[in-house]
Write a protein that holds these residues in place. Structure first.
Motif, PDB file in Angstrom:
ATOM      1  N   ARG A  30       0.968  -1.121   0.006  1.00  0.00           N
ATOM      2  CA  ARG A  30      -0.288  -0.073  -0.008  1.00  0.00           C
ATOM      3  C   ARG A  30       0.864   1.375  -0.098  1.00  0.00           C
ATOM      4  NH1 ARG A  30      -3.401  -0.696   5.248  1.00  0.00           N
ATOM      5  NH2 ARG A  30      -3.676   1.561   4.892  1.00  0.00           N
ATOM      6  N   VAL A  31       2.234   1.076  -0.160  1.00  0.00           N
ATOM      7  CA  VAL A  31       2.760   2.193  -0.037  1.00  0.00           C
ATOM      8  C   VAL A  31       2.536   3.389  -1.267  1.00  0.00           C
ATOM      9  CG1 VAL A  31       4.819   1.542  -1.716  1.00  0.00           C
ATOM     10  CG2 VAL A  31       5.474   3.203   0.041  1.00  0.00           C
ATOM     11  N   ASP A  32       2.044   3.013  -2.397  1.00  0.00           N
ATOM     12  CA  ASP A  32       1.485   4.115  -3.166  1.00  0.00           C
ATOM     13  C   ASP A  32       0.440   4.913  -2.605  1.00  0.00           C
ATOM     14  OD1 ASP A  32       3.390   3.266  -5.106  1.00  0.00           O
ATOM     15  OD2 ASP A  32       2.205   1.846  -6.007  1.00  0.00           O
ATOM     16  N   THR A  33      -0.477   4.529  -1.578  1.00  0.00           N
ATOM     17  CA  THR A  33      -1.514   5.303  -1.005  1.00  0.00           C
ATOM     18  C   THR A  33      -0.857   6.349   0.087  1.00  0.00           C
ATOM     19  OG1 THR A  33      -1.822   3.585   0.705  1.00  0.00           O
ATOM     20  CG2 THR A  33      -2.914   3.161  -1.535  1.00  0.00           C
ATOM     21  N   PHE A  34       0.251   6.354   0.286  1.00  0.00           N
ATOM     22  CA  PHE A  34       1.034   7.179   1.408  1.00  0.00           C
ATOM     23  C   PHE A  34       1.132   8.506   0.768  1.00  0.00           C
ATOM     24  CE2 PHE A  34       4.639   9.306   3.463  1.00  0.00           C
ATOM     25  CZ  PHE A  34       4.049   9.445   4.479  1.00  0.00           C
ATOM     26  N   GLU A  35       0.399   9.436   1.497  1.00  0.00           N
ATOM     27  CA  GLU A  35       0.295  10.763   0.588  1.00  0.00           C
ATOM     28  C   GLU A  35       1.161  11.960   1.389  1.00  0.00           C
ATOM     29  OE1 GLU A  35      -3.862  11.606   1.063  1.00  0.00           O
ATOM     30  OE2 GLU A  35      -4.537  10.268  -0.859  1.00  0.00           O
ATOM     31  N   GLY A  36       1.787  11.511   2.397  1.00  0.00           N
ATOM     32  CA  GLY A  36       2.762  12.322   3.034  1.00  0.00           C
ATOM     33  C   GLY A  36       2.070  13.539   4.050  1.00  0.00           C
ATOM     34  N   ARG A  37       0.755  13.142   4.340  1.00  0.00           N
ATOM     35  CA  ARG A  37       0.150  13.998   5.354  1.00  0.00           C
ATOM     36  C   ARG A  37       0.534  14.100   6.608  1.00  0.00           C
ATOM     37  NH1 ARG A  37      -6.189  13.402   3.094  1.00  0.00           N
ATOM     38  NH2 ARG A  37      -5.803  13.885   0.706  1.00  0.00           N
ATOM     39  N   SER A  38       1.033  12.863   7.094  1.00  0.00           N
ATOM     40  CA  SER A  38       1.781  12.478   8.460  1.00  0.00           C
ATOM     41  C   SER A  38       3.244  12.087   8.186  1.00  0.00           C
ATOM     42  CB  SER A  38       0.780  11.705   9.247  1.00  0.00           C
ATOM     43  OG  SER A  38       0.977  10.526   8.442  1.00  0.00           O
ATOM     44  N   ARG A  39       3.956  11.933   9.339  1.00  0.00           N
ATOM     45  CA  ARG A  39       5.302  11.311   9.146  1.00  0.00           C
ATOM     46  C   ARG A  39       5.063   9.863   8.715  1.00  0.00           C
ATOM     47  NH1 ARG A  39       9.332  11.860  13.784  1.00  0.00           N
ATOM     48  NH2 ARG A  39       7.764  11.130  15.026  1.00  0.00           N
ATOM     49  N   PHE A  40       6.005   9.163   7.977  1.00  0.00           N
ATOM     50  CA  PHE A  40       6.088   7.862   7.677  1.00  0.00           C
ATOM     51  C   PHE A  40       5.765   7.068   9.017  1.00  0.00           C
ATOM     52  CE2 PHE A  40       8.193   3.864   6.849  1.00  0.00           C
ATOM     53  CZ  PHE A  40       7.282   3.498   5.895  1.00  0.00           C
ATOM     54  N   ARG A  41       6.487   7.290  10.026  1.00  0.00           N
ATOM     55  CA  ARG A  41       6.380   6.559  11.225  1.00  0.00           C
ATOM     56  C   ARG A  41       5.096   6.582  11.632  1.00  0.00           C
ATOM     57  NH1 ARG A  41      10.180   7.205  16.647  1.00  0.00           N
ATOM     58  NH2 ARG A  41      10.616   4.998  16.892  1.00  0.00           N
ATOM     59  N   THR A  42       4.350   7.699  11.752  1.00  0.00           N
ATOM     60  CA  THR A  42       3.101   7.664  12.316  1.00  0.00           C
ATOM     61  C   THR A  42       2.058   6.948  11.459  1.00  0.00           C
ATOM     62  OG1 THR A  42       3.435   9.908  13.107  1.00  0.00           O
ATOM     63  CG2 THR A  42       1.445   9.208  12.921  1.00  0.00           C
TER      64      THR A  42
END
Length: 225
Positions: free
Chosen positions: A76-88
């Motif tokens: 699902r990494v393509d769904t990460f939009e950068g709205r929070s830190r990656f760790r969160t």
């Protein structure tokens, strides 16, 4: 040999994407096996601590949660939009996986207690029956090592861990995320779905109880602060 630079540092990230650029997500999308393995190893200890707090008393299930989390993150990494830190974001995925896996294990245990067996979903990851280490990992996850090896430090860490494990669930999670994993108040509120007042109250109460446990240990050992 010069250190490798990120795409952002080399100016290869479009200006409109610079704010949302995440080096961890870039590593996962890049697919370099060594880089991905290093990223997983770097986050594994913190993820296991969080999983342990979500599912206390079942280390094997906590390890399963961490592995299932990474499978989900890689898919699902393509769904990460950068709205929070990656760790969160990573911890949020882990939290959801922990809840689902715990529910699944509960249903399995209930079926088995009623006389209906179920195939072990993780059997292929364990040593088989008859092996000297049956039901343990055949390829164990990355181990954690403490730099301090003195008996006193180990004993003190045991006191802290016991006190942390004895906290009510929400206090334990807030203290772990804030004081051990270093998340901000805002990140902790988002991850645990708490308002600011509750987050601060839980953190304060948890810290007071941990301090009390340490003071009792110091009194017992005759240690003066």
């Amino acid at each position: 040999m010069p250190a490798m630079s990120t795409e952002a540092e080399r100016g290869q990230v479009p200006p409109e994407d610079a704010r949302s650029y995440c080096p961890e997500a870039a590593v996962l999308k890049g697919g370099d096996r060594d880089a991905v393995a290093a990223l997983i190893s770097a986050h594994y200890p913190a993820m296991l601590r969080f999983a342990d707090s979500l599912i206390p008393g079942d280390r094997t299930l906590a390890e399963d949660v961490v592995q299932e989390t990474w499978i989900a993150v890689l898919n699902r990494v393509d769904t990460f939009e950068g709205r929070s830190r990656f760790r969160t974001w990573l911890f949020g995925v882990l939290r959801n996986k922990a809840l689902k896996l715990a529910e699944r294990e509960l249903r399995r245990a209930q079926r088995e207690s009623a006389g209906f067996g179920e195939t072990d979903l993780f059997a292929e990851r364990m040593h088989p029956e008859g092996h000297p280490k049956a039901h343990h990992w055949s390829v164990p996850p990355t181990s954690r090592f403490l730099p301090e090896e003195s008996a006193m430090f180990a004993e003190l860490m045991g006191v802290v861990c016991d006190a942390l494990a004895g906290l009510p669930r929400n206090q334990r999670l807030v203290v772990l995320l804030r004081d051990v994993e270093g998340l901000s108040a805002a990140e902790t509120r988002e991850l645990l779905d708490l308002d600011d007042t509750n987050q601060r109250a839980l953190l304060h109460r948890g810290r007071v109880k941990l301090r009390g446990a340490l003071e009792c240990y110091q009194d017992k050992k005759g240690i003066r602060p």
